[in-house]
Design an enzyme around this catalytic site. Structure first.
Site, PDB file in Angstrom:
ATOM      1  N   GLY A  43      88.919  53.338 -10.610  1.00 43.36           N
ATOM      2  CA  GLY A  43      88.173  53.704  -9.486  1.00 43.36           C
ATOM      3  C   GLY A  43      90.026  52.812  -8.242  1.00 43.36           C
ATOM      4  N   GLN A  44      91.049  53.168  -9.129  1.00 36.63           N
ATOM      5  CA  GLN A  44      92.300  52.531  -7.971  1.00 36.63           C
ATOM      6  C   GLN A  44      92.604  53.215  -7.193  1.00 36.63           C
ATOM      7  OE1 GLN A  44      95.273  50.596 -10.339  1.00 36.63           O
ATOM      8  NE2 GLN A  44      96.315  49.490  -8.625  1.00 36.63           N
ATOM      9  N   HIS A  60      96.104  44.296  -7.048  1.00 35.89           N
ATOM     10  CA  HIS A  60      95.268  43.206  -6.344  1.00 35.89           C
ATOM     11  C   HIS A  60      94.056  42.915  -6.763  1.00 35.89           C
ATOM     12  CE1 HIS A  60      93.948  47.893  -5.184  1.00 35.89           C
ATOM     13  NE2 HIS A  60      92.389  47.336  -5.106  1.00 35.89           N
TER      14      HIS A  60
END
Ligand code: 5GP
Ligand code: ZN
Length: 114
Positions: free
Chosen positions: A93-94, A100
């Site tokens: 789901g990046q 981050h």
């Protein structure tokens, strides 16, 4: 600095954000699309596309964890709890290719994540 990277632009203040913490190595700012009452994005100032670009012995991930704990205390999440998440790659789901962590809290979070 990656010229096509939205987080690099936020770090360079070319794009606005609500900054909650900043030092020479990292920046933490409010997520533009919060998934919980508290949703902070914590990024290294140096551009790493993802976790695979972090070399052994590079202390950046530990430093981002230290900042997460500080913010959790500052945002009064340390009693009720919080979640620290790194989404990696397409299935993870990046959506932004700059390393981050998400710090999420202020509500009860379900498990397993979707
Ligand atoms: P990812 O999906 O890569 O794990 O997380 C990227 C996060 O960055 C998302 O939660 C998204 O809402 C947030 N985001 C994307 N663009 C911006 C922006 O321009 N400003 C802020 N503050 N957050 C952003
Ligand atoms: Zn970047």
């Amino acid at each position: 600095m990656d010229e096509n990277c939205i987080f690099c632009k936020i770090i360079n203040k070319e794009l606005p954000s609500t900054v909650l913490f900043e030092d020479s190595e990292a920046l933490a700012f409010k997520d533009i699309n919060p998934q919980a009452p508290a949703h902070v994005v914590i990024v290294p100032k140096k551009h790493y596309s993802d976790l695979f670009e972090v070399a052994e012995g590079d202390g950046i991930v530990a430093h981002l964890h230290f900042i997460a704990a500080k913010l959790a205390r500052d945002l009064a999440l340390s009693d009720t709890g919080f979640r620290l998440v790194m989404n990696c790659g397409e299935d993870g789901g990046q959506s932004v290719g700059h390393l981050h962590f998400h710090l999420l809290g202020g509500r009860s979070l379900g498990w397993p994540p979707g």
